[in-house]
Design a protein around this motif. Structure first.
Motif, PDB file in Angstrom:
ATOM      1  N   LYS A  23      20.996  24.452  40.219  1.00  0.00           N
ATOM      2  CA  LYS A  23      22.355  24.145  40.671  1.00  0.00           C
ATOM      3  C   LYS A  23      22.903  25.286  41.529  1.00  0.00           C
ATOM      4  N   HIS A  24      23.469  24.934  42.701  1.00  0.00           N
ATOM      5  CA  HIS A  24      24.036  25.943  43.591  1.00  0.00           C
ATOM      6  C   HIS A  24      25.230  26.648  42.961  1.00  0.00           C
ATOM      7  N   ALA A  25      25.966  25.937  42.114  1.00  0.00           N
ATOM      8  CA  ALA A  25      27.191  26.501  41.555  1.00  0.00           C
ATOM      9  C   ALA A  25      26.929  27.753  40.732  1.00  0.00           C
ATOM     10  N   GLU A  26      25.755  27.879  40.132  1.00  0.00           N
ATOM     11  CA  GLU A  26      25.459  29.053  39.318  1.00  0.00           C
ATOM     12  C   GLU A  26      25.532  30.331  40.140  1.00  0.00           C
ATOM     13  N   ASN A  27      25.002  30.311  41.357  1.00  0.00           N
ATOM     14  CA  ASN A  27      25.044  31.497  42.213  1.00  0.00           C
ATOM     15  C   ASN A  27      26.472  31.809  42.655  1.00  0.00           C
ATOM     16  N   TYR A  28      27.250  30.766  42.956  1.00  0.00           N
ATOM     17  CA  TYR A  28      28.612  30.991  43.434  1.00  0.00           C
ATOM     18  C   TYR A  28      29.507  31.510  42.307  1.00  0.00           C
ATOM     19  N   ILE A  29      29.286  31.039  41.080  1.00  0.00           N
ATOM     20  CA  ILE A  29      30.054  31.543  39.946  1.00  0.00           C
ATOM     21  C   ILE A  29      29.731  33.020  39.715  1.00  0.00           C
ATOM     22  N   ARG A  30      28.469  33.381  39.886  1.00  0.00           N
ATOM     23  CA  ARG A  30      28.068  34.784  39.738  1.00  0.00           C
ATOM     24  C   ARG A  30      28.763  35.650  40.794  1.00  0.00           C
ATOM     25  N   MET A  31      28.829  35.158  42.044  1.00  0.00           N
ATOM     26  CA  MET A  31      29.491  35.933  43.097  1.00  0.00           C
ATOM     27  C   MET A  31      30.987  36.042  42.837  1.00  0.00           C
ATOM     28  N   LEU A  32      31.591  34.982  42.263  1.00  0.00           N
ATOM     29  CA  LEU A  32      33.022  35.026  41.960  1.00  0.00           C
ATOM     30  C   LEU A  32      33.310  36.027  40.845  1.00  0.00           C
ATOM     31  N   LYS A  33      32.564  35.950  39.760  1.00  0.00           N
ATOM     32  CA  LYS A  33      32.861  36.773  38.589  1.00  0.00           C
ATOM     33  C   LYS A  33      32.436  38.226  38.783  1.00  0.00           C
ATOM     34  N   HIS A  34      31.216  38.441  39.286  1.00  0.00           N
ATOM     35  CA  HIS A  34      30.682  39.797  39.380  1.00  0.00           C
ATOM     36  C   HIS A  34      30.868  40.410  40.757  1.00  0.00           C
ATOM     37  N   GLY A  35      31.411  39.628  41.697  1.00  0.00           N
ATOM     38  CA  GLY A  35      31.688  40.174  43.015  1.00  0.00           C
ATOM     39  C   GLY A  35      33.159  40.391  43.258  1.00  0.00           C
ATOM     40  N   THR A  36      33.983  39.411  42.905  1.00  0.00           N
ATOM     41  CA  THR A  36      35.428  39.493  43.159  1.00  0.00           C
ATOM     42  C   THR A  36      36.204  39.896  41.918  1.00  0.00           C
ATOM     43  N   MET A  37      35.999  39.195  40.820  1.00  0.00           N
ATOM     44  CA  MET A  37      36.809  39.435  39.628  1.00  0.00           C
ATOM     45  C   MET A  37      36.513  40.776  38.964  1.00  0.00           C
ATOM     46  N   LYS A  38      35.275  41.243  39.081  1.00  0.00           N
ATOM     47  CA  LYS A  38      34.930  42.491  38.401  1.00  0.00           C
ATOM     48  C   LYS A  38      35.610  43.695  39.043  1.00  0.00           C
ATOM     49  N   ARG A  39      36.070  43.563  40.269  1.00  0.00           N
ATOM     50  CA  ARG A  39      36.783  44.662  40.901  1.00  0.00           C
ATOM     51  C   ARG A  39      38.154  44.877  40.271  1.00  0.00           C
ATOM     52  N   HIS A  40      38.635  43.883  39.524  1.00  0.00           N
ATOM     53  CA  HIS A  40      39.971  43.971  38.936  1.00  0.00           C
ATOM     54  C   HIS A  40      39.950  43.914  37.413  1.00  0.00           C
ATOM     55  N   GLN A  41      38.930  43.275  36.838  1.00  0.00           N
ATOM     56  CA  GLN A  41      38.906  43.090  35.394  1.00  0.00           C
ATOM     57  C   GLN A  41      37.528  43.436  34.851  1.00  0.00           C
ATOM     58  N   PRO A  42      37.442  43.752  33.565  1.00  0.00           N
ATOM     59  CA  PRO A  42      36.129  44.057  32.958  1.00  0.00           C
ATOM     60  C   PRO A  42      35.304  42.789  32.768  1.00  0.00           C
TER      61      PRO A  42
END
Length: 360
Positions: free
Chosen positions: A101-120
């Motif tokens: 599923k393509h969504a797995e890669n995009y969720i990883r980029m969202l959580k560990h690419g964007t969200m991790k810059r602001h939250q643990p």
């Protein structure tokens, strides 16, 4: 093509609940086009809320409806009929294989690419530094942050906005372009938005009826039928219809699509009100009054045409060979009287009634 999947937020709410999200990604641009949040396990209601969010985001930006959806097997299989009505092409991922599923890669980029810059965001047991995060199991002095549910959802939406307007991962193909720019600039020319079809599967439905051959009552407001041709599609003597609709961001209903069972009738639009006092009318009041007058004129014209087609006028035609009554000549015709029937009766008859008549 869109790909849909669920994921769980790493931060809990102040009540101690885990926040689950269901998101829809555009595969080509990687942009998030739909979302839904809830504390319960992802179910059909969350999927429906995600599709409604996607519909609102696409229509507000003038984008067409996707032609294909990539979904997981365990949750969407029960909604297969609904999804096949929404998407011309439907792809089920291989059960148990998340890499399919393509969504797995995009969720990883969202959580560990964007969200991790602001939250643990991450896992304390991860081997790679990009996915590691402190945990109370390894650090007793650590206090896991918590947020109110509404605040956590609002913050996540800010992260989604930041993710969408970040650079696309494939900068070789889209140099200097963000995910949202790639989405807006690379629309499939074959894609289109058939709103009446989409809302039939994801919209709210209200049982109502067409009143006075003119309007319906929906959520305590009047909505006029856009075309009077819809009346021709109704079953004889049956004015009951189903109105499918979705509210705008401000809670109003901009349009509704009418069906009678499986037959699509047309669109219904809100009746606008104008000031009846001529001295107090604004230009907007005059516009509304003019549009309503045109619509009424069109309705009366249609009504007149239908009456003319239904009833045929009767005309008296004068016969050119008609005889003048003053020139009629009367002629007397002599007619010989017919012989009485009893003269033909046999006198020698044995019948008593017959002999009595003959004796007269």
């Amino acid at each position: 093509m869109v790909t849909l999947d669920d994921w769980q937020h790493n931060i809990r709410t102040t009540e101690g609940d885990k926040l689950n999200a269901y998101t829809a990604f555009d595969v080509a641009s990687e942009a998030i086009v739909g979302w839904a949040f809830d504390s319960r396990t992802p179910d059909r209601t969350m999927v429906l809320d995600c599709l409604r969010s996607m519909y609102a985001n696409l229509t507000s930006n003038g984008l067409p409806w996707p032609l294909e959806a990539q979904v997981e097997n365990h949750l969407i299989r029960d909604m297969e009929e609904q999804f096949r009505g929404l998407f011309p092409h439907l792809t089920f991922c291989t059960p148990g294989v998340s890499r399919d599923k393509h969504a797995e890669n995009y969720i990883r980029m969202l959580k560990h690419g964007t969200m991790k810059r602001h939250q643990p965001i991450g896992r304390w047991y991860a081997k790679h530094d990009a996915y590691k995060v402190k945990n109370i199991a390894k650090d007793e002095d650590l206090k896991q942050p918590r947020m109110a549910r509404d605040e956590l959802i609002a913050t996540t939406l800010e992260y989604i906005h930041e993710y969408n307007h970040s650079l696309h991962s494939n900068q070789k193909r889209y140099p200097g372009k963000t995910r949202w720019q790639v989405l807006m600039e690379n629309v499939n020319p074959k894609a289109f938005m058939q709103r009446e079809q989409v809302l039939r599967y994801i919209g709210h439905v209200t049982e109502t009826s067409i009143r006075n051959n003119d309007y319906i009552r929906l959520q305590y407001n009047d909505y006029y039928i856009e075309s009077f041709d819809a009346l021709k599609l109704l079953k004889p003597g049956n004015y009951s219809v189903q109105a499918y609709w979705l509210p705008e961001a401000n809670g109003t209903i901009a349009e509704a699509y009418l069906y009678q069972d499986a037959t699509y009738l047309g669109r219904a639009l809100p009746y606008e009100r104008y000031n009846t006092a001529k001295a107090e009318r604004t230009p907007d009041d005059e516009r509304i009054r003019t549009n309503q007058a045109k619509r009424q004129s069109h309705f009366f014209k249609k009504e007149k045409e239908q009456l003319a087609a239904k009833y045929v006028k009767v005309a008296l035609i004068k016969d050119e060979q008609q005889v003048d009554p003053d020139n009629i000549r009367v002629e007397l015709i002599e007619v010989e009287p017919a012989e009485p029937e009893w003269d033909k009766i046999d006198d020698n008859s044995d019948d008593v009634a017959t002999r009595a008549i003959n004796s007269l």
